[in-house]
Design a protein around this motif. Structure first.
Motif, PDB file in Angstrom:
ATOM      1  N   MET A   1       0.767 -35.372 -11.094  1.00 38.86           N
ATOM      2  CA  MET A   1      -0.265 -34.768 -11.437  1.00 38.86           C
ATOM      3  C   MET A   1      -0.985 -34.442 -10.014  1.00 38.86           C
ATOM      4  O   MET A   1      -0.910 -35.495  -9.186  1.00 38.86           O
ATOM      5  N   LEU A   2      -1.659 -33.262  -9.798  1.00 36.06           N
ATOM      6  CA  LEU A   2      -2.343 -33.012  -8.615  1.00 36.06           C
ATOM      7  C   LEU A   2      -3.717 -32.598  -9.168  1.00 36.06           C
ATOM      8  O   LEU A   2      -3.869 -31.740  -9.779  1.00 36.06           O
ATOM      9  N   THR A  16      -6.776 -29.967 -12.495  1.00 34.97           N
ATOM     10  CA  THR A  16      -5.763 -30.871 -12.637  1.00 34.97           C
ATOM     11  C   THR A  16      -4.523 -30.313 -12.833  1.00 34.97           C
ATOM     12  O   THR A  16      -4.391 -29.356 -13.873  1.00 34.97           O
ATOM     13  N   VAL A  17      -3.557 -30.099 -12.173  1.00 36.32           N
ATOM     14  CA  VAL A  17      -2.223 -29.574 -12.158  1.00 36.32           C
ATOM     15  C   VAL A  17      -1.046 -30.630 -12.492  1.00 36.32           C
ATOM     16  O   VAL A  17      -0.947 -31.579 -11.618  1.00 36.32           O
ATOM     17  N   GLN A  78      -9.539 -34.305   0.278  1.00 32.51           N
ATOM     18  CA  GLN A  78      -8.191 -33.712   0.445  1.00 32.51           C
ATOM     19  C   GLN A  78      -7.266 -34.751  -0.168  1.00 32.51           C
ATOM     20  O   GLN A  78      -6.304 -34.476  -0.998  1.00 32.51           O
ATOM     21  N   LEU A  79      -7.459 -36.148   0.164  1.00 33.77           N
ATOM     22  CA  LEU A  79      -6.378 -37.254  -0.175  1.00 33.77           C
ATOM     23  C   LEU A  79      -6.774 -37.487  -1.739  1.00 33.77           C
ATOM     24  O   LEU A  79      -5.612 -37.670  -2.286  1.00 33.77           O
ATOM     25  N   GLU A  80      -7.803 -37.122  -2.137  1.00 28.71           N
ATOM     26  CA  GLU A  80      -8.039 -37.348  -3.772  1.00 28.71           C
ATOM     27  C   GLU A  80      -7.239 -36.489  -4.391  1.00 28.71           C
ATOM     28  O   GLU A  80      -6.642 -36.573  -5.262  1.00 28.71           O
ATOM     29  N   GLY A  81      -7.351 -35.012  -3.981  1.00 29.10           N
ATOM     30  CA  GLY A  81      -6.663 -33.802  -4.430  1.00 29.10           C
ATOM     31  C   GLY A  81      -5.294 -34.311  -4.464  1.00 29.10           C
ATOM     32  O   GLY A  81      -4.390 -33.783  -5.359  1.00 29.10           O
ATOM     33  N   LEU A  82      -4.657 -34.652  -3.297  1.00 31.23           N
ATOM     34  CA  LEU A  82      -3.405 -34.791  -3.099  1.00 31.23           C
ATOM     35  C   LEU A  82      -2.679 -35.892  -4.101  1.00 31.23           C
ATOM     36  O   LEU A  82      -1.619 -35.885  -4.464  1.00 31.23           O
TER      37      LEU A  82
END
Length: 117
Positions: A1-2, A16-17, A78-82
């Motif tokens: 999940m991204l 959320t992807v 950025q790291l949270e999204g990654l």
């Protein structure tokens, strides 16, 4: 999940992807990360196959390397999204802080992360 968080103009975005292994591989190809299947036999014999966490770590390092430097809050976003969650993003941030490839400087309220290699 991204997970992707931020804003588009004044509109807050929290997306959320869902991603499977093939999606992660495609993302890695776009970012220039070579998968274990594409590496030469000598390289795969020397290193065990990478886990998803190692792949995310490699992408996180590549993100800072390409940027050169980022403020702590920007890097954390950025790291949270990654990583897909706040907790996983914070774990990557701690790992980044202790990496020999990263220099952290204090600038007022927020640290600045610099790629040094």
């Amino acid at each position: 999940m991204l997970r992707i968080r931020g804003t588009v103009g004044d509109v807050p975005v929290d997306l959320t992807v869902e991603m499977d292994d093939s999606d992660w591989a495609k993302l890695g190809i776009q970012l220039g990360v070579q998968s274990a299947e594409e590496k030469p036999d000598s390289a795969t014999a020397a290193k065990p196959p990478t886990s998803r966490n190692d792949a995310v770590w490699d992408i996180a390092q590549d993100l800072l390397r390409k940027a050169g430097h980022m403020s702590g809050p920007d890097l954390l976003g950025q790291l949270e999204g990654l990583a897909g969650s706040t907790a996983a993003g914070k774990r990557l941030m701690v790992r980044m802080r202790h990496s020999s490839s990263v220099r952290v400087e204090s600038h007022g309220d927020a640290p600045e992360y610099h790629w040094v290699e």
